[in-house]
Design an enzyme around this catalytic site. Structure first.
Site, mmCIF file in Angstrom:
data_model
loop_
_atom_site.group_PDB
_atom_site.id
_atom_site.type_symbol
_atom_site.label_atom_id
_atom_site.label_comp_id
_atom_site.label_asym_id
_atom_site.label_seq_id
_atom_site.Cartn_x
_atom_site.Cartn_y
_atom_site.Cartn_z
ATOM 1 N N LYS A 139 4.595 -5.304 -4.773
ATOM 2 C CA LYS A 139 5.937 -5.273 -4.797
ATOM 3 C C LYS A 139 6.599 -5.257 -3.556
ATOM 4 C CE LYS A 139 9.931 -4.655 -7.127
ATOM 5 N NZ LYS A 139 10.377 -5.949 -7.816
ATOM 6 N N GLU A 163 4.040 -16.394 -10.857
ATOM 7 C CA GLU A 163 3.787 -15.050 -10.515
ATOM 8 C C GLU A 163 3.319 -14.012 -11.681
ATOM 9 O OE1 GLU A 163 6.835 -12.811 -7.441
ATOM 10 O OE2 GLU A 163 7.819 -13.788 -9.379
ATOM 11 N N GLU A 190 13.176 -20.476 -8.422
ATOM 12 C CA GLU A 190 13.058 -19.112 -8.731
ATOM 13 C C GLU A 190 12.426 -19.143 -10.288
ATOM 14 O OE1 GLU A 190 13.450 -15.015 -9.308
ATOM 15 O OE2 GLU A 190 13.267 -16.263 -7.518
ATOM 16 N N HIS A 193 10.706 -40.022 -6.859
ATOM 17 C CA HIS A 193 10.013 -40.114 -5.298
ATOM 18 C C HIS A 193 8.746 -39.378 -5.204
ATOM 19 C CE1 HIS A 193 13.742 -41.833 -3.653
ATOM 20 N NE2 HIS A 193 14.609 -41.033 -4.254
ATOM 21 N N TRP A 229 -3.882 -2.409 -1.157
ATOM 22 C CA TRP A 229 -3.828 -3.945 -1.470
ATOM 23 C C TRP A 229 -4.399 -4.674 -0.316
ATOM 24 C CZ3 TRP A 229 -1.384 -8.358 0.620
ATOM 25 C CH2 TRP A 229 -1.095 -9.353 -0.093
ATOM 26 N N ARG A 244 3.963 -0.667 -7.144
ATOM 27 C CA ARG A 244 4.182 -1.588 -5.876
ATOM 28 C C ARG A 244 2.880 -2.775 -5.952
ATOM 29 N NH1 ARG A 244 6.306 0.059 -1.046
ATOM 30 N NH2 ARG A 244 7.895 1.539 -1.128
ATOM 31 N N CYS A 297 0.751 -1.066 0.069
ATOM 32 C CA CYS A 297 0.073 -0.084 0.085
ATOM 33 C C CYS A 297 0.813 1.266 0.012
ATOM 34 C CB CYS A 297 -0.671 0.083 1.149
ATOM 35 S SG CYS A 297 -2.005 -1.438 1.427
ATOM 36 N N ASN A 350 -1.418 1.810 6.105
ATOM 37 C CA ASN A 350 -0.685 0.516 5.628
ATOM 38 C C ASN A 350 -0.451 -0.239 6.949
ATOM 39 O OD1 ASN A 350 -0.440 1.712 3.155
ATOM 40 N ND2 ASN A 350 1.795 2.205 3.314
ATOM 41 N N GLY A 351 -0.475 -1.666 6.480
ATOM 42 C CA GLY A 351 -0.238 -2.587 7.779
ATOM 43 C C GLY A 351 -1.610 -3.279 8.199
ATOM 44 N N LYS A 371 8.843 -17.228 -10.902
ATOM 45 C CA LYS A 371 8.470 -16.287 -12.075
ATOM 46 C C LYS A 371 7.579 -16.725 -12.836
ATOM 47 C CE LYS A 371 11.211 -13.251 -10.601
ATOM 48 N NZ LYS A 371 10.855 -13.896 -9.204
#
Length: 612
Positions: free
Chosen positions: A607, A492, A485, A508, A77, A27, A2, A102-103, A489
């Site tokens: 972000k 995402e 990673e 396995h 957000w 963000r 946010c 925010n939070g 990506k």
């Protein structure tokens, strides 16, 4: 995550509030809004909100000819309550108080019940509305109706993390802010003052900012500002000059910021290595000369992409320095019983330096008695850098795309330098090896450039991946984190379900998933594990799986039916993870483009994750 902006001025602040939160769009957010004191005397509190982009907010403001000299704005957000115009910030109380936040306020339910009993009616699903009503309750009950005092009393009751900005209809020219666990800065103008959750939001109006510390409350007025600590004492905080390159927020010839940032990696790595002529503790701060020789182990705390970079670091540190290295997901670390060792170096890793989970993990580590702390971060003025004894600043530059790319590769460079430094201090790095690894590091920009030249081949792969719903990534040794990673990506930004496994684990369990509709990506450098990996790949081909292999030039793998191979130009030895991640970034990017997703602002993601 946010974004918060506040302004107290003699001029119309509506354009400033909108432009400033527009600078924080990268963000990620799902709603936006502003509130200003409108009218000739600035006593009419008006609110605009939108679940579209910040540009829609600008259109609304223009249509309503909104003007105000005091105001707050926000990009949200969603945490508590779905994205909607009702839940969008700012939240109002009594038509007199407006708040952006925010939070997360963890004890909001108890506060909400108390306020409902006092007659307050709640209209939203958010924890933030509780802040508005609690501030109003204290403010309205004060004969002087002092906003600063009301905010100080309200925040003393909060449990959780927050950064807030508050205005009142009866106090034009004043914005009060407070922070605990979420960043907030005061911006110092010539004839006006500002609040923001990120200094970059204020670049168009000021480069002079003051970073609030934990528990601080700021009283921001047109002509002055004051800061009070958690005990209510007036305190002075240092003024910092912040600069940002205009080029960082311009796309240039690229279609998306993520693509731009992928291609900026040679420069980002070169900048991070600039001026490093030899391996020495001073790379990590003045105190490192005393701290690093005293450690006997390393604990790394990080989340997401930074966690995967740390998994590579663990293998580098144990291989080169021969001391134990543990990597923990920061969001889990403080919720389990751990055994502290005062001689452990605690390394926290974050692009923004404001990742709430990692900051909380750092605080917990300190509470256990860990004194040796190091931040690897991309933002010099971040909370994380300020709260650790040692630090290494990567020089990736501003990263706009939510899916991190150049921050990851520069973190890897920082990790390798740390591994070399500890190895040298322990007598495990002679002059010849130091020179060899420095040459390897300096060659990385050219090696990355060579990997970027594979983009046309990756576009071809992406055309096949864009039609799939699942993918499997495989790697061995130091390349298993690179597989993780690569999978991250892809999921995402393309929304394809992707998982990564150590290649030896294939038989396995995950092998049960392999069929013609499950593409399998493998990283196959020409190292000691190559022959083992080839056996794992044969297991995939025998089950009808389609293989996509990122190999070295001399890996002796040949494209054939069901096997697609691209080769990076050379094997970089221990540094090869930095090079092999590039094709995986390009694959994810071009797959997402073909699927038509919002590459730079993927759904549900932000972000900088500033809530737990």
């Amino acid at each position: 995550m946010c974004g918060i902006v506040g302004a107290a001025s003699a001029r119309n602040v509506v354009p400033i509030l909108i432009e400033s939160i527009g600078r924080l769009e990268y963000r990620g957010y799902d709603s936006t809004g502003l509130a200003v004191l409108n009218g000739a005397h600035g006593t009419s509190l008006e609110r605009l909100v939108s679940t579209a982009r910040v540009a829609d907010l600008a259109v609304q403001a223009e249509q309503r000819q909104l003007i105000g000299t005091t105001g707050i704005s926000h990009t949200r957000w969603a945490t508590h309550g779905a994205p909607s115009t009702v839940n969008a910030h700012p939240h109002l109380s009594g038509g007199e108080i407006a708040v952006v936040h925010n939070g997360i306020i963890e004890n909001y339910e108890a506060l909400r019940a108390r306020l409902q009993a006092a007659g307050y009616v709640f209209c939203t699903q958010t924890d933030t509305e509780t802040i508005a009503h609690l501030v109003h309750w204290y403010w309205h009950g004060d004969a002087k109706q002092d906003l600063l005092r009301a905010v100080q009393l309200a925040v003393a009751e909060f449990t959780g993390a927050y950064a807030i900005a508050v205005i009142s209809s009866r106090e034009p020219g004043r914005v009060v802010g407070a922070r605990q666990g979420s960043p907030l800065v005061v911006g110092i103008g010539a004839e006006d003052h500002f609040l923001a959750s990120d200094a970059t939001a204020l670049m168009s109006v000021t480069q002079q900012v003051v970073y609030l510390e934990e528990g601080d409350v700021a009283d921001v007025r047109r002509e002055r500002y004051a800061i009070y600590d958690a005990q209510g004492e007036n305190v002075q905080r240092a003024t910092v000059t912040v600069t940002a390159s205009a080029a960082a927020v311009e796309l240039g010839p690229y279609r998306h910021f993520m693509q731009k940032e992928i291609f900026e990696q040679p420069r980002a790595v070169a900048d991070t290595l600039e001026g490093i002529a030899r391996i020495q503790p001073a790379l990590f701060g003045v105190a490192a000369e005393d701290v690093l020789p005293a450690i006997d182990s390393v604990l790394m705390l990080a989340c997401g992409t930074s966690y995967y970079s740390s998994l590579v670091a663990r293998q580098w540190i144990e291989t080169l320095a021969r001391i134990p290295c543990t990597v923990e997901i920061a969001s889990e670390y403080r919720y389990r019983v751990s055994v502290p060792n005062r001689r452990t170096l605690v390394v926290v890793v974050s692009q923004s330096g404001e990742t709430a989970d990692t900051l909380a993990a750092l605080k917990h580590a300190k509470s256990l008695g860990h004194e040796h702390t190091l931040a690897i971060c991309n933002v010099a003025t971040s909370t994380m850098v300020r709260e650790t004894a040692l630090g290494f600043l990567t020089r990736a530059g501003t990263e706009i795309g939510v899916a991190s790319t150049k921050a990851f590769t520069t973190q890897l460079v920082a990790h390798f330098l740390l591994a070399l430094t500890i190895a040298k201090l322990r007598g495990r790095l002679d002059d010849a090896d130091e020179a060899k690894w420095l040459r390897g590091l300096r060659h990385l920009p050219a090696a990355i450039q060579g990997a970027l030249a594979l983009e046309p081949h990756l576009i071809g792969w992406a055309q096949a991946f864009a039609r799939k719903q699942h993918a499997l990534f495989l790697g061995r040794g130091i390349h298993y984190p690179i597989a993780l990673e690569g999978a991250l990506k892809l999921k995402e930004i393309s929304y394809i379900h992707a998982e990564a496994y150590p290649a030896g684990e294939l038989k396995h369990g995950p092998l049960a998933l392999v069929d013609a509709e499950m593409p399998v990506v493998a990283i196959a450098p020409n190292d000691a594990l190559l022959e083992k990996l080839k056996s794992n790949l044969q297991e995939v081909r025998a089950r009808g799986g389609e293989l996509y292999v990122v190999a070295d030039l001399d890996s002796r793998l040949t494209t054939g039916e069901g096997l697609h191979v691209i080769r990076v130009a050379e094997h970089a030895g221990l540094l090869s993870p930095v090079v092999h991640v590039i094709p995986l970034q390009l694959l994810a990017y071009h797959t997402a483009v073909l699927r038509g997703t919002d590459v730079d602002k993927p759904r549900n993601l932000a972000k900088s994750v500033t809530v737990e």
